[in-house]
Design an enzyme around this catalytic site. Structure first.
Site, PDB file in Angstrom:
ATOM      1  N   ARG A  87       0.817  -1.217   0.000  1.00 38.83           N
ATOM      2  CA  ARG A  87       0.000   0.000   0.000  1.00 38.83           C
ATOM      3  C   ARG A  87       0.849   1.265   0.000  1.00 38.83           C
ATOM      4  O   ARG A  87       0.393   2.352  -0.298  1.00 38.83           O
ATOM      5  CB  ARG A  87      -0.983  -0.023   1.191  1.00 38.83           C
ATOM      6  CG  ARG A  87      -1.992   1.099   1.186  1.00 38.83           C
ATOM      7  CD  ARG A  87      -3.297   0.789   1.918  1.00 38.83           C
ATOM      8  NE  ARG A  87      -3.150  -0.041   3.095  1.00 38.83           N
ATOM      9  CZ  ARG A  87      -2.594   0.355   4.257  1.00 38.83           C
ATOM     10  NH1 ARG A  87      -2.156   1.578   4.394  1.00 38.83           N
ATOM     11  NH2 ARG A  87      -2.512  -0.485   5.266  1.00 38.83           N
ATOM     12  N   TYR A  92     -17.463  14.452 -16.491  1.00 40.38           N
ATOM     13  CA  TYR A  92     -17.915  13.067 -16.433  1.00 40.38           C
ATOM     14  C   TYR A  92     -18.973  12.954 -15.313  1.00 40.38           C
ATOM     15  O   TYR A  92     -18.825  13.564 -14.251  1.00 40.38           O
ATOM     16  CB  TYR A  92     -16.715  12.154 -16.157  1.00 40.38           C
ATOM     17  CG  TYR A  92     -17.111  10.767 -15.762  1.00 40.38           C
ATOM     18  CD1 TYR A  92     -17.782   9.935 -16.662  1.00 40.38           C
ATOM     19  CD2 TYR A  92     -16.840  10.273 -14.491  1.00 40.38           C
ATOM     20  CE1 TYR A  92     -18.171   8.662 -16.294  1.00 40.38           C
ATOM     21  CE2 TYR A  92     -17.217   8.997 -14.115  1.00 40.38           C
ATOM     22  CZ  TYR A  92     -17.885   8.202 -15.024  1.00 40.38           C
ATOM     23  OH  TYR A  92     -18.268   6.947 -14.657  1.00 40.38           O
ATOM     24  N   ASP A 117      -9.036  17.257 -16.365  1.00 39.61           N
ATOM     25  CA  ASP A 117      -9.256  15.847 -16.689  1.00 39.61           C
ATOM     26  C   ASP A 117      -8.900  15.677 -18.163  1.00 39.61           C
ATOM     27  O   ASP A 117      -9.591  16.178 -19.045  1.00 39.61           O
ATOM     28  CB  ASP A 117     -10.715  15.470 -16.416  1.00 39.61           C
ATOM     29  CG  ASP A 117     -10.981  13.979 -16.588  1.00 39.61           C
ATOM     30  OD1 ASP A 117     -10.341  13.374 -17.475  1.00 39.61           O
ATOM     31  OD2 ASP A 117     -11.828  13.426 -15.864  1.00 39.61           O
ATOM     32  N   LYS A 154      -9.490   4.191 -19.627  1.00 39.91           N
ATOM     33  CA  LYS A 154      -9.889   4.505 -20.996  1.00 39.91           C
ATOM     34  C   LYS A 154      -8.690   4.336 -21.948  1.00 39.91           C
ATOM     35  O   LYS A 154      -8.242   3.231 -22.151  1.00 39.91           O
ATOM     36  CB  LYS A 154     -10.499   5.902 -21.030  1.00 39.91           C
ATOM     37  CG  LYS A 154     -11.473   6.188 -19.857  1.00 39.91           C
ATOM     38  CD  LYS A 154     -12.725   5.339 -19.882  1.00 39.91           C
ATOM     39  CE  LYS A 154     -13.579   5.426 -18.620  1.00 39.91           C
ATOM     40  NZ  LYS A 154     -13.968   6.745 -18.190  1.00 39.91           N
TER      41      LYS A 154
HETATM   42  C1  LIG Z   1     -14.504   7.304 -16.906  1.00 44.12           C
HETATM   43  C2  LIG Z   1     -14.123   8.666 -16.562  1.00 44.12           C
HETATM   44  C3  LIG Z   1     -13.789   9.010 -15.253  1.00 44.12           C
HETATM   45  C4  LIG Z   1     -13.866   8.033 -14.101  1.00 44.12           C
HETATM   46  O1  LIG Z   1     -12.897   7.047 -14.223  1.00 44.12           O
HETATM   47  P1  LIG Z   1     -13.048   5.550 -13.634  1.00 44.12           P
HETATM   48  O2  LIG Z   1     -11.772   4.919 -14.025  1.00 44.12           O
HETATM   49  O3  LIG Z   1     -14.261   4.952 -14.264  1.00 44.12           O
HETATM   50  O4  LIG Z   1     -13.210   5.684 -12.161  1.00 44.12           O
HETATM   51  C5  LIG Z   1     -13.349  10.308 -15.018  1.00 44.12           C
HETATM   52  N1  LIG Z   1     -13.284  11.222 -16.011  1.00 44.12           N
HETATM   53  C6  LIG Z   1     -13.619  10.919 -17.273  1.00 44.12           C
HETATM   54  C7  LIG Z   1     -13.515  11.973 -18.327  1.00 44.12           C
HETATM   55  C8  LIG Z   1     -14.056   9.643 -17.605  1.00 44.12           C
HETATM   56  O5  LIG Z   1     -14.401   9.367 -18.866  1.00 44.12           O
END
Ligand SMILES: *Cc1c(COP(=O)(O)O)cnc(C)c1O
Length: 388
Positions: free
Chosen positions: A72, A126, A191, A216
């Protein structure tokens, strides 16, 4: 010899970093593929040394020198991914988490623990990021504004300004340099999940924090859930301390898959973007489509509004996968108002431009003609589309 004639010190292009960063030590170790270290704990006969390493970590959050102590606190396989992502984003450090939402949570906890509980944010984000801020689940409070309103929305207790560009799911773009300027000394979090460092490096435009849902494009194959924050070493130290205390760590196998994902990131993003741009052109020319959203910086995401019933398009695809998420090698389509942004209050959602007829397409690596054939036949299956 010029300053950059030495191959060891010359700045490297993104495509080169993508396959080499985080792997610098491998050849010397006689390895080609990075090792996967699944240890949760590490034997040590030197508990005085371990105490000193834990003290140092508690003081600064810097990655402990010497052998690891406990999973951790840090993992060597995950650290390779962090090193590589930091290199691609052009930041001093990166800190990986179990998911994108765990990464955003850690940022909010860092700022909240400093008494800076207020966030300023620009919609759309998101859906779950919007929800986390709006619901105040971590004790934060949010002011929603547009990019031009950021400076006026700042308060003495503002700990964070958050934007997405291109935004999920409308692909709206924010002038990052202008917003970073408006933030003054408040950290701007961008983001960068949709753009990836291949198309945009927010740190170069003044963002202090660059967030990814690594689930992603970074992973890229739809088989790993992860998040990461690229930032300066000082903030990274605080994020590591929160990660250690709250436990949202990334599994080493995920770290391995992400490092492998990064090596093909530039090729995947460029290929999928070329296909997406062509599909955006064809959709824009199609009478069944009311509006197409495709960002100026490009990318592999396309959103479009249909005249007919969007649910029938989802039900009608045969090659394209009807699924939430994005950034995989195969093309995915989803209806944001039903899935990715369902958790956002309907009025807020529509106010952010996420209409009920909007569909979001994540373009993969299939042939453009096969994808168009599927989209065209799915659009035909919309109710009312027979008019055309
Ligand atoms: C999917 C997504 C998130 C969240 O990510 P997870 O890995 O599903 O927790 C945050 N920001 C954007 C732009 C996303 O597409």
């Amino acid at each position: 010899m010029g300053a950059h004639d030495d191959v060891r010190t010359a700045p490297r292009a993104l495509a080169t970093e993508a396959v080499h960063a985080g792997r610098d030590d491998l050849a010397r170790q006689g390895l080609h593929a990075p090792p996967i270290d699944l240890s949760t704990t590490y034997p040590s006969y030197d508990s005085r040394g371990e105490a000193a390493r834990i003290d140092a970590f508690a003081a600064t959050g810097a990655e402990p020198d010497g052998p690891p102590v406990y999973g951790r606190l840090g993992n060597p396989t995950v650290a390779r991914f962090e090193t590589a992502l930091a290199r691609l984003e052009g930041t001093e450090a990166a800190v990986a988490f179990a998911s994108g939402m765990a990464a955003l949570s850690a940022v909010l906890l860092v700022r909240g623990s400093m008494g800076l509980r207020h966030a300023v944010a620009v919609r759309p984000l998101y859906g779950c990021s919007d929800h986390l801020l709006t619901a105040g689940l971590l004790g934060s409070e949010v002011t929603w504004t547009d990019p031009a309103g950021v400076a006026d929305a700042l308060r003495p207790d503002t700990g964070l300004v958050m934007v997405e560009s291109p935004a999920n799911p409308t692909l709206a773009e924010v002038d990052l340099r202008a917003v970073a300027h408006a933030c003054g000394s408040v950290p701007l979090l961008v983001d960068n999940t949709f753009a990836t460092p291949v198309l945009q490096r927010p740190a170069e435009q003044g963002a202090r924090l660059v967030l990814h849902s690594a689930t992603k494009y970074l992973g890229g194959h739809g088989d790993v859930l992860a998040g990461v924050v690229a930032c300066d070493e000082e903030f990274a130290g605080r994020l590591r301390q929160v990660r250690f205390a709250t436990g949202g760590v990334l599994h080493p196998l995920a770290g391995y898959l992400l490092l492998r994902g990064l090596s093909t990131l530039p090729v995947r993003v460029r290929a999928a973007s070329a296909t997406a741009a062509e599909l955006a052109r064809r959709l824009a020319a199609d009478p069944r489509v009311a509006r197409v959203h495709y960002p100026r910086i490009g990318g592999a995401m396309v959103s479009f509004e249909v005249h007919g019933d969007p649910h029938e398009v989802i039900a009608g695809v045969r090659l394209i996968t009807p699924a939430v998420s994005l950034g995989s090698v195969d093309t995915l389509i989803q209806h944001p108002a039903s899935i990715s942004h369902r958790i956002v209050d309907a009025e807020d959602r529509r106010g952010a431009g996420v209409g009920d007829r909007l569909l979001r397409l994540s373009v993969g690596l299939e042939d453009v003609e096969d994808l168009w054939l599927d989209l065209a036949q799915a659009l035909r299956s919309e109710k009312g589309a027979g008019l055309y």
